[in-house]
Design an enzyme around this catalytic site. Structure first.
Site, short mmCIF file in Angstrom:
data_model
loop_
_atom_site.label_atom_id
_atom_site.label_comp_id
_atom_site.label_asym_id
_atom_site.label_seq_id
_atom_site.Cartn_x
_atom_site.Cartn_y
_atom_site.Cartn_z
N GLY A 108 -11.90 1.50 -8.09
CA GLY A 108 -11.94 2.95 -8.02
C GLY A 108 -13.04 3.55 -7.14
O GLY A 108 -13.42 4.70 -7.34
N LYS A 162 10.56 -0.48 -15.84
CA LYS A 162 9.76 0.33 -14.90
C LYS A 162 10.22 1.78 -14.86
O LYS A 162 9.41 2.68 -14.61
CB LYS A 162 9.81 -0.30 -13.50
CG LYS A 162 8.75 0.28 -12.57
CD LYS A 162 8.45 -0.63 -11.42
CE LYS A 162 7.49 0.05 -10.44
NZ LYS A 162 7.18 -0.78 -9.29
N VAL A 218 5.67 1.88 -5.77
CA VAL A 218 6.21 3.09 -6.38
C VAL A 218 7.74 2.97 -6.40
O VAL A 218 8.38 2.77 -5.38
CB VAL A 218 5.77 4.34 -5.59
CG1 VAL A 218 6.45 5.59 -6.13
CG2 VAL A 218 4.25 4.49 -5.65
N HIS A 226 -4.41 2.42 3.13
CA HIS A 226 -4.24 0.98 3.34
C HIS A 226 -5.38 0.47 4.23
O HIS A 226 -5.66 1.08 5.27
CB HIS A 226 -2.88 0.71 4.00
CG HIS A 226 -2.63 -0.74 4.20
ND1 HIS A 226 -2.32 -1.58 3.15
CD2 HIS A 226 -2.70 -1.52 5.30
CE1 HIS A 226 -2.19 -2.82 3.62
NE2 HIS A 226 -2.42 -2.81 4.92
#
Ligand code: GRF
Length: 181
Positions: free
Chosen positions: A12, A58, A86, A102
């Site tokens: 994080g 999911k 996602v 990324h």
């Protein structure tokens, strides 16, 4: 004012940089023991964590995420080290409103090991990319990217640190632009 949510699976550090510059409505983590949750607590940002394995599938997992985002009227989902693809449930509810960072210069070195892969390929430069999220892995439309050199006396660690420094500049810059739109 647009409301942002940050998704992170682990450390994080990008969340931390973002939360120090913008109001973050919530942090979501797919790991209940992720360090990002501690960072959120220290910064008084509301945090939520649940794991895929706690749901039937999911679709149900992502439906819970969508409910959370809708309850809090989130406008922009900022993926920052969120290590899941996602799926269609979240994507269709938030299409065009999810961004990702990324640690490579896409389309070079997509996937989970962008820094290591660039290092092992022996590149003289790599980079950082912020892009819209689509159904692929690191394939969405690029919003902004910067080059980061690999210096002759770099170790993987110093190279990696330079990539992260570039992330901490680029991501807030892009978020600032998107919030202003
Ligand atoms: C960053 O390098 C980001 O580009 C990648 O995952 C890493 C997350 O680091 N997607 P952190 O959790 O923000 O420290």
């Amino acid at each position: 004012m647009k409301k942002i949510a940050v998704f992170a699976s682990g450390n994080g550090s990008n969340f931390q940089v973002i939360a120090e510059q913008f109001q973050v409505e919530l942090v979501f983590s797919d790991h209940r023991d992720a360090y990002v949750l501690e960072r959120a607590q220290n910064l008084a940002v509301p945090s939520f964590a649940f794991e895929l394995k706690e749901f039937a599938d999911k679709v149900a997992y992502e439906q819970a995420i969508v409910t959370l985002l809708q309850e809090r009227a989130i406008d922009l989902v900022v993926l920052a080290g969120y290590m899941k693809i996602v799926g269609p449930t979240l994507l269709s509810a938030y299409e065009g409103r999810i961004i990702n960072i990324h640690p490579a210069y896409l389309p070079e070195f997509p996937g989970a090991h962008g820094i290591q892969d660039a290092w092992e390929a022996g590149v003289t430069e790599s980079g950082v990319t912020v892009h819209w999220v689509d159904a692929g892995v690191d394939t969405g439309q690029v919003i902004k990217q910067v080059r980061v050199p690999r210096l002759p006396d770099d170790s993987l660690e110093t190279f990696e640190a330079r990539i992260h420094e570039a992330e901490y500049e680029l991501y807030p810059a892009v978020i600032k632009e998107l919030l202003a739109e």
